[in-house]
Design a protein around this motif. Structure first.
Motif, PDB file in Angstrom:
ATOM      1  N   ASP A 514       0.830  -1.276  -0.163  1.00  0.00           N
ATOM      2  CA  ASP A 514      -0.041   0.105  -0.007  1.00  0.00           C
ATOM      3  C   ASP A 514       0.864   1.306   0.176  1.00  0.00           C
ATOM      4  O   ASP A 514       0.577   2.382  -0.538  1.00  0.00           O
ATOM      5  CB  ASP A 514      -0.846  -0.019   1.295  1.00  0.00           C
ATOM      6  CG  ASP A 514      -2.099  -0.997   1.338  1.00  0.00           C
ATOM      7  OD1 ASP A 514      -2.456  -1.456   0.013  1.00  0.00           O
ATOM      8  OD2 ASP A 514      -2.738  -1.367   2.068  1.00  0.00           O
ATOM      9  N   GLU A 515       1.894   1.047   0.899  1.00  0.00           N
ATOM     10  CA  GLU A 515       2.700   2.496   0.897  1.00  0.00           C
ATOM     11  C   GLU A 515       3.369   2.667  -0.696  1.00  0.00           C
ATOM     12  O   GLU A 515       3.532   4.210  -0.967  1.00  0.00           O
ATOM     13  CB  GLU A 515       3.984   2.314   1.842  1.00  0.00           C
ATOM     14  CG  GLU A 515       4.753   3.449   2.145  1.00  0.00           C
ATOM     15  CD  GLU A 515       5.882   3.402   2.679  1.00  0.00           C
ATOM     16  OE1 GLU A 515       6.047   4.000   4.142  1.00  0.00           O
ATOM     17  OE2 GLU A 515       6.727   2.619   2.516  1.00  0.00           O
ATOM     18  N   TRP A 517       1.996   1.939  -3.569  1.00  0.00           N
ATOM     19  CA  TRP A 517       0.866   2.451  -4.403  1.00  0.00           C
ATOM     20  C   TRP A 517       0.603   4.002  -3.971  1.00  0.00           C
ATOM     21  O   TRP A 517       0.448   4.748  -5.052  1.00  0.00           O
ATOM     22  CB  TRP A 517      -0.419   1.642  -4.089  1.00  0.00           C
ATOM     23  CG  TRP A 517      -0.483   0.435  -4.779  1.00  0.00           C
ATOM     24  CD1 TRP A 517      -0.492  -1.110  -4.129  1.00  0.00           C
ATOM     25  CD2 TRP A 517      -0.727   0.139  -6.197  1.00  0.00           C
ATOM     26  NE1 TRP A 517      -0.629  -1.911  -5.127  1.00  0.00           N
ATOM     27  CE2 TRP A 517      -0.607  -1.139  -6.324  1.00  0.00           C
ATOM     28  CE3 TRP A 517      -0.657   1.069  -7.328  1.00  0.00           C
ATOM     29  CZ2 TRP A 517      -0.664  -1.996  -7.634  1.00  0.00           C
ATOM     30  CZ3 TRP A 517      -0.917   0.349  -8.632  1.00  0.00           C
ATOM     31  CH2 TRP A 517      -0.915  -1.128  -8.781  1.00  0.00           C
ATOM     32  N   ARG A 518       0.826   4.191  -2.929  1.00  0.00           N
ATOM     33  CA  ARG A 518       0.452   5.733  -2.408  1.00  0.00           C
ATOM     34  C   ARG A 518       1.499   6.607  -2.782  1.00  0.00           C
ATOM     35  O   ARG A 518       1.640   7.749  -3.462  1.00  0.00           O
ATOM     36  CB  ARG A 518       0.303   6.008  -0.912  1.00  0.00           C
ATOM     37  CG  ARG A 518      -0.932   5.173  -0.467  1.00  0.00           C
ATOM     38  CD  ARG A 518      -1.299   5.685   0.977  1.00  0.00           C
ATOM     39  NE  ARG A 518      -0.474   5.326   1.962  1.00  0.00           N
ATOM     40  CZ  ARG A 518      -0.312   4.424   2.687  1.00  0.00           C
ATOM     41  NH1 ARG A 518      -1.139   3.502   2.696  1.00  0.00           N
ATOM     42  NH2 ARG A 518       0.937   4.253   3.442  1.00  0.00           N
ATOM     43  N   LYS A 521       1.259   6.992  -6.725  1.00  0.00           N
ATOM     44  CA  LYS A 521       0.193   8.058  -6.991  1.00  0.00           C
ATOM     45  C   LYS A 521       0.666   9.471  -6.561  1.00  0.00           C
ATOM     46  O   LYS A 521       0.634  10.560  -7.426  1.00  0.00           O
ATOM     47  CB  LYS A 521      -1.248   7.966  -6.304  1.00  0.00           C
ATOM     48  CG  LYS A 521      -2.093   8.919  -6.283  1.00  0.00           C
ATOM     49  CD  LYS A 521      -3.387   8.798  -5.581  1.00  0.00           C
ATOM     50  CE  LYS A 521      -4.331   9.666  -5.725  1.00  0.00           C
ATOM     51  NZ  LYS A 521      -5.334   9.475  -4.838  1.00  0.00           N
ATOM     52  N   GLU A 522       1.370   9.587  -5.507  1.00  0.00           N
ATOM     53  CA  GLU A 522       1.753  10.909  -5.160  1.00  0.00           C
ATOM     54  C   GLU A 522       3.067  11.405  -5.882  1.00  0.00           C
ATOM     55  O   GLU A 522       3.143  12.636  -6.479  1.00  0.00           O
ATOM     56  CB  GLU A 522       2.569  10.855  -3.549  1.00  0.00           C
ATOM     57  CG  GLU A 522       3.182  12.108  -3.140  1.00  0.00           C
ATOM     58  CD  GLU A 522       2.006  13.234  -2.812  1.00  0.00           C
ATOM     59  OE1 GLU A 522       2.516  14.400  -2.592  1.00  0.00           O
ATOM     60  OE2 GLU A 522       0.872  12.885  -2.643  1.00  0.00           O
ATOM     61  N   ILE A 542      -7.006   5.615  -4.658  1.00  0.00           N
ATOM     62  CA  ILE A 542      -5.767   5.125  -3.613  1.00  0.00           C
ATOM     63  C   ILE A 542      -5.630   6.650  -3.063  1.00  0.00           C
ATOM     64  O   ILE A 542      -5.530   7.567  -3.398  1.00  0.00           O
ATOM     65  CB  ILE A 542      -4.579   4.525  -4.290  1.00  0.00           C
ATOM     66  CG1 ILE A 542      -4.916   3.332  -4.973  1.00  0.00           C
ATOM     67  CG2 ILE A 542      -3.639   4.665  -3.282  1.00  0.00           C
ATOM     68  CD1 ILE A 542      -3.571   2.840  -5.533  1.00  0.00           C
ATOM     69  N   ALA A 543      -5.672   6.357  -1.501  1.00  0.00           N
ATOM     70  CA  ALA A 543      -5.627   7.657  -0.671  1.00  0.00           C
ATOM     71  C   ALA A 543      -4.044   7.924  -0.522  1.00  0.00           C
ATOM     72  O   ALA A 543      -3.342   6.990  -0.582  1.00  0.00           O
ATOM     73  CB  ALA A 543      -6.042   7.268   0.668  1.00  0.00           C
ATOM     74  N   THR A 544      -3.747   8.918  -0.546  1.00  0.00           N
ATOM     75  CA  THR A 544      -2.349   9.205  -0.579  1.00  0.00           C
ATOM     76  C   THR A 544      -2.028   9.483   1.168  1.00  0.00           C
ATOM     77  O   THR A 544      -1.340   8.886   1.757  1.00  0.00           O
ATOM     78  CB  THR A 544      -1.731  10.500  -1.277  1.00  0.00           C
ATOM     79  OG1 THR A 544      -2.543  11.582  -0.735  1.00  0.00           O
ATOM     80  CG2 THR A 544      -1.917  10.008  -2.896  1.00  0.00           C
TER      81      THR A 544
END
Length: 783
Positions: A514-515, A517-518, A521-522, A542-544
């Protein structure tokens, strides 16, 4: 009469001798010595006696500029090293002025650069902050004869009122003299000589303010032209005024009648009316000076509901905005983010990255390089400020050859006109001496090169407006003509030929942490590259909630970020160091500390309008320069490109070198790219067009910005350019025809001076109407 070598004023006795030349004062000799010592003697080659006499001022005259509250009114940009100001210099009057002011850096090493706007009589000056102040700059300008005007707004308003007063005064005199002369028109005063003389003297008294005040601008302009050994339109007008007024005055005081005082007052009145109308018309269509009517710039405003997109004009002081990598900061702001890396080369011409910390003041015009930042608006702005900066960037494009041709005609026009007036006067001396003055004055007035001068800016300006309404926003009117000369078009592929909204993405690793993926995106959110934007939009769910420690984008290669001490890379296989991959071509790679985490595969889709566009551009040589691999070569060939004209693995410098090579072989090259990795190529091409899916990225190196939704109109843009050139020829033919017909009537003594004064502005107005009507009638809907 002996004149000063520098300023042209009459020499006193005794005069000042220096370097085998004579000067009227020590000020002029000192300026000459200053220019001579700094290798600027060419200043005297453009015009004879081109200088302005330096004014003697107090040494503390400009110390008020050192008061912070006053100083900041004139500062456009300032950092730890340089200051950028724009000053009004009313003394600018010729090409020598431009030469001298744009070489200020040779006179004083603290001056970095200086750029003159001749029409506005302004100079934009960048100088070093250390050891040099704004007051010292003002002292320098005053010393060389260009005293700054720091009260320009109020003086401009006063000038406008003064001009209207001149029109009113001339109109009053015209009406009054016509009324007093009415009895004379009908022969009523033939038997009453004393009454006729009384009205004649009264007409003379009323005409004096018109002669001395209403018409003084023409005298001043003519004097400056003659002093610089040149000639302009106001020279024959001034000769006509003096001749008409002198003859009328002579007839009045010799009691031969009222002379032509009614014609004189009406002549000045209609001249001023025509000048007022021309100025009003030109201001309403000021294409080259104000792009705000049709150049769209949008920004991201931060609200409680999230991010919204608004036009720049809707920004209010105190609001928060977001600026992303490679975007231009639209207004003066305060930095809310911890840090920002800003490139102010757009404003200062110096390509140097400046680091700003939280709470720092950020000037408009800087380009963000790095992570997205949040800003608080400190002053409202508009598109005009950015487009002014855009148009002040150095322009290597050649001037319009058709416009140069018109300039040559206008230059010799007045000399021929004076010769015609002289010959006609001699001929009428034998035919009817009483008509000599009327013939000469009518010739000097009716023949006017204004129509020639106005046809180019209005025709090209109208064409520029039409292009703007159809999604092509030009830097200036020179680009309109340049479009018609293009023989070769170079296309970028990614984001230009391909449709960013039609890509299909595939991921090689669906079980990434997850980290990571974030972080993907970031990292992609801080780049404006088409592929980065695609990745970011594909990961919206996906939440950042993370904040990178650093960010950097390598043009044409990839982007780099750091989180919790780990180095993340997103880019090409070469940039990330990836060897073996799942897909052979068409991917970008996401790594962490050198380890491959994700391979993002793109299946590109070309814009549906490309085949039709290429078919309509069959008369031009077409090339593709892409930084990607050759996976799409077959598709490009099927669209209409030749395989040998498609080049891949092209870095930004390679694209610029390719265009330079084509230009060396005589090709006129247009570059169409996304404005990000193509900056060098856009600046190198004869015409560089940045294609934009949105209006967030302002591209200073380009000559035009094309809304991607109007790409299908590219072939029609070339047709507009060619049609504009045809309209220019029509306007030129009209101007020549008008002058020939007008001169024929004037030479035959069939035209009075007052009618000539009415016809002169009408000819200019007709050209304005003709160029506007021909352009907008053809393209009144769309192109």
């Amino acid at each position: 009469m002996e004149t000063c070598y520098h300023c042209g004023d009459e020499l006193p006795n005794p005069s000042i001798h220096f370097d085998k030349k004579e000067f009227c004062c020590h000020g002029c000799s000192n300026v000459y010595a200053l220019l001579n010592n700094h290798a600027l003697k060419d200043f005297y080659q453009f015009e004879r006696t081109p200088g302005n006499k330096p004014k003697k001022g107090r040494s503390d005259k400009y110390q008020f500029l050192d008061i912070p509250e006053i100083r900041e009114r004139f500062i456009q940009f300032e950092d730890d090293h340089i200051v950028r100001v724009c000053l009004s210099l009313p003394s600018i009057h010729c090409t020598s002025c431009i030469y001298l002011l744009e070489n200020l850096s040779k006179i004083n090493s603290h001056v970095r650069s200086s750029q003159v706007h001749f029409a506005k009589k302004e100079a934009t000056i960048v100088f070093q902050k250390d050891g040099f102040s704004l007051s010292e700059l003002a002292d320098l300008l005053q010393f060389i004869g260009y005293e700054p005007d720091f009260g320009r707004k109020s003086s401009a308003k006063g000038t406008k009122i003064s001009f209207l007063l001149k029109i009113g005064l001339a109109g009053f005199a015209f009406g009054s003299i016509m009324l007093w002369s009415a009895p004379d028109y009908f022969g009523i005063t033939l038997d009453n000589v004393s009454f006729r003389n009384f009205t004649a003297y009264l007409s003379f008294l009323v005409s004096l303010p018109v002669f001395l005040y209403s018409a003084n601008e023409y005298y001043l302009s003519a004097y400056k032209a003659i002093r610089s050994r040149s000639i302009n339109l106001d020279v024959p007008i001034t000769l006509g005024i003096f001749a008409l007024y002198a003859q009328s005055t002579f007839q009045i005081f010799t009691q031969q009648g009222p002379g032509y005082m009614d014609s004189f007052a009406g002549f000045i009145f209609f001249l001023l009316i025509g000048k007022w109308f021309q100025n009003r018309t030109y201001q309403s269509l000021s294409f080259d000076r104000d792009y705000s009517s049709y150049f769209p710039v949008a920004i991201h405003r931060l609200t409680e509901k999230g991010i919204e997109i608004i036009p720049i004009e809707q920004l209010k002081q105190g609001e928060r905005i977001q600026v992303r990598n490679e975007e231009i900061i639209p207004c003066d702001s305060l930095l809310l983010s911890d840090e920002a890396q800003i490139d102010y080369s757009f404003v200062t011409g110096e390509s140097e990255i400046i680091t700003k910390k939280k709470g720092a003041f950020i000037y408009a015009g800087g380009k963000l390089t790095g992570m997205s930042i949040e800003l608080q608006v400190k002053s409202e702005t508009n598109r005009s400020h950015l487009t002014q900066l855009w148009n002040e960037t150095k322009d290597k494009k050649e001037a319009n050859p058709f416009v140069r041709y018109q300039d040559r005609i206008s230059r010799y026009f007045l000399l021929i006109l004076l010769l015609v007036a002289l010959v006609s006067g001699i001929i009428w001396a034998f035919l009817d001496p009483n008509k000599i003055m009327m013939v000469i004055v009518s010739i000097l007035i009716v023949a006017c090169p204004c129509a020639l001068a106005l046809s180019s800016p209005f025709t090209l300006g109208n064409a520029m407006s039409v292009l703007g309404k159809n999604g092509l926003y030009l830097k200036n009117t020179n680009i309109v003509e340049a479009l018609g000369e293009i023989t070769t078009i170079v296309f970028d592929k990614t984001g230009t030929l391909t449709d960013p909204l039609a890509y299909r993405l595939e991921y090689s690793n669906s079980v990434m942490q997850d980290e990571d993926w974030r972080m993907l995106k970031e990292l992609s959110s801080h780049s404006t590259h088409p592929l980065s934007k695609l990745i970011h939009s594909n990961l919206q769910e996906i939440a950042t909630g993370i904040h990178m420690e650093s960010f950097q984008e390598w043009k044409g290669k990839g982007i780099e970020g750091k989180l919790n001490g780990a180095d993340y890379l997103l880019g090409s296989a070469k940039f990330t160091g990836v060897a073996s991959t799942k897909w052979k071509n068409g991917s970008v790679y996401f790594t962490k500390n050198g380890e491959l985490l994700q391979e993002v595969h793109f299946t590109s889709a070309f814009r549906t309008e490309i085949p039709e566009i290429l078919q309509q551009l069959s008369d031009k040589k077409l090339f593709v320069l892409s930084g990607d691999d050759s996976k799409d070569l077959d598709k490009l060939v099927s669209l209409g490109f030749q395989a040998e004209h498609c080049f891949f693995h092209q870095e930004p410098k390679d694209k610029a070198l390719f265009i330079e090579a084509k230009q060396a072989s005589g090709e006129k090259v247009l570059m169409l790219g996304d404005g990000l990795n193509d900056v060098g190529a856009l600046g190198m091409a004869h015409v560089g067009i940045a294609l934009s899916e949105d209006m967030f990225r302002f591209t200073p190196s380009s000559d035009a910005i094309l809304d991607a939704h109007h790409l299908r109109l590219l072939p029609q843009f070339f047709q507009v350019s060619k049609y504009a050139k045809s309209v220019l020829k029509i306007c030129l033919a009209f101007s020549i025809t008008y002058n020939l017909i007008g001169l024929s009537f004037a030479v035959s003594a069939s035209l009075s001076p007052i009618v000539a004064a009415i016809l002169m502005p009408i000819s200019s107005i007709t050209v304005v109407f003709l160029s506007t009507a021909l352009i907008h009638f053809k393209y009144w809907r769309s192109i």
